[in-house]
Scaffold this motif. Structure first.
Motif, PDB file in Angstrom:
ATOM      1  N   PHE A 112      17.371   1.782  31.414  1.00 12.32           N
ATOM      2  CA  PHE A 112      18.622   1.618  32.229  1.00 12.32           C
ATOM      3  C   PHE A 112      18.850   3.158  32.856  1.00 12.32           C
ATOM      4  O   PHE A 112      18.891   4.073  32.026  1.00 12.32           O
ATOM      5  N   GLY A 113      19.358   3.211  33.975  1.00 16.02           N
ATOM      6  CA  GLY A 113      19.518   4.500  34.677  1.00 16.02           C
ATOM      7  C   GLY A 113      18.548   4.861  35.503  1.00 16.02           C
ATOM      8  O   GLY A 113      18.608   5.741  36.343  1.00 16.02           O
ATOM      9  N   LYS A 114      17.064   4.399  35.349  1.00 13.92           N
ATOM     10  CA  LYS A 114      16.035   4.789  35.798  1.00 13.92           C
ATOM     11  C   LYS A 114      15.147   3.636  36.368  1.00 13.92           C
ATOM     12  O   LYS A 114      14.399   3.861  37.546  1.00 13.92           O
ATOM     13  N   ARG A 115      15.365   2.481  35.945  1.00 17.33           N
ATOM     14  CA  ARG A 115      14.568   1.203  36.352  1.00 17.33           C
ATOM     15  C   ARG A 115      15.456   0.520  37.469  1.00 17.33           C
ATOM     16  O   ARG A 115      16.619   0.230  37.083  1.00 17.33           O
ATOM     17  N   ASP A 116      14.995   0.015  38.473  1.00 18.12           N
ATOM     18  CA  ASP A 116      15.628  -1.052  39.258  1.00 18.12           C
ATOM     19  C   ASP A 116      17.058  -0.695  39.603  1.00 18.12           C
ATOM     20  O   ASP A 116      17.745  -1.740  39.016  1.00 18.12           O
ATOM     21  N   PRO A 117      17.402   0.299  40.235  1.00 15.09           N
ATOM     22  CA  PRO A 117      19.055   0.356  40.190  1.00 15.09           C
ATOM     23  C   PRO A 117      19.840  -0.848  41.132  1.00 15.09           C
ATOM     24  O   PRO A 117      20.972  -0.863  41.001  1.00 15.09           O
TER      25      PRO A 117
ATOM     26  N   TYR B 274      19.985  -3.033  38.251  1.00 14.39           N
ATOM     27  CA  TYR B 274      20.766  -2.549  37.024  1.00 14.39           C
ATOM     28  C   TYR B 274      21.745  -1.386  37.218  1.00 14.39           C
ATOM     29  O   TYR B 274      22.346  -0.768  36.361  1.00 14.39           O
ATOM     30  N   GLY B 275      21.642  -0.832  38.314  1.00 18.83           N
ATOM     31  CA  GLY B 275      22.591   0.200  38.604  1.00 18.83           C
ATOM     32  C   GLY B 275      22.070   1.426  38.036  1.00 18.83           C
ATOM     33  O   GLY B 275      20.870   1.486  37.770  1.00 18.83           O
ATOM     34  N   THR B 276      22.726   2.351  37.874  1.00 20.66           N
ATOM     35  CA  THR B 276      22.251   3.981  37.418  1.00 20.66           C
ATOM     36  C   THR B 276      22.924   4.098  36.150  1.00 20.66           C
ATOM     37  O   THR B 276      22.684   5.295  35.582  1.00 20.66           O
ATOM     38  N   ILE B 277      23.784   3.371  35.544  1.00 19.75           N
ATOM     39  CA  ILE B 277      24.141   3.514  34.505  1.00 19.75           C
ATOM     40  C   ILE B 277      23.001   3.553  33.282  1.00 19.75           C
ATOM     41  O   ILE B 277      22.254   2.897  33.016  1.00 19.75           O
ATOM     42  N   THR B 278      23.058   4.539  32.156  1.00 20.08           N
ATOM     43  CA  THR B 278      22.327   4.698  31.372  1.00 20.08           C
ATOM     44  C   THR B 278      22.603   3.682  30.074  1.00 20.08           C
ATOM     45  O   THR B 278      23.699   3.392  29.947  1.00 20.08           O
TER      46      THR B 278
END
Length: 145
Positions: free
Chosen positions: A15-20, A23-27
């Protein structure tokens, strides 16, 4: 104090790297931080666990049963749609299970519309991004009461 287990599934460490777009940019660390803050407000304890290995997830579910966790929140990712092994492990639990997803799985690819966990979950929350997690925690606390 009531004890809740948050299970993060496959690829959630990205999360934060894949398909923003989905899933957005939150880690994952930021999600867990928000969950811990809300848990403190709700006066419950939350433990967060993530793995990319299905067997490890199954073993953590077994451990949750032995620990008498009061509720389980799960975002299993792609395992949601086909992992009967995880479904069977979850079915052992006597605590309420809340299924969550950041994206709206019903508005995505056809294979994502079906959850093998739905029949054993207390409910399902999807499509609200990180808020799905926070709503899931509130639902878990409500289900315990």
């Amino acid at each position: 104090m009531k004890k809740i287990l948050m299970l993060h599934g496959i690829n959630h460490d990205m999360f934060g790297k894949r398909d923003p777009v989905q899933y957005g940019t939150i880690t994952l660390d930021q999600i867990n931080e928000q969950l811990n803050e809300l848990a403190n407000e709700l006066d419950v304890e939350i433990e967060c666990f993530q793995t990319n290995h299905e067997g490890e997830m199954c073993e953590r579910i077994h451990q949750a049963f032995l620990e008498n966790k009061d509720a389980i929140i799960i975002n299993a990712g792609a395992w949601t749609h086909y992992s009967y092994g995880l479904r069977d492990a979850l079915a052992i639990l006597t605590a309420p299970i809340i299924e969550i997803h950041m994206s709206n799985i019903h508005a995505r690819e056809e294979f994502r519309h079906h959850s093998v966990f739905a029949e054993i979950a207390k409910g399902q929350i999807c499509g609200f991004g990180v808020e799905s997690y926070l709503l899931g925690l509130r639902a878990a606390v409500a289900a315990i009461k």
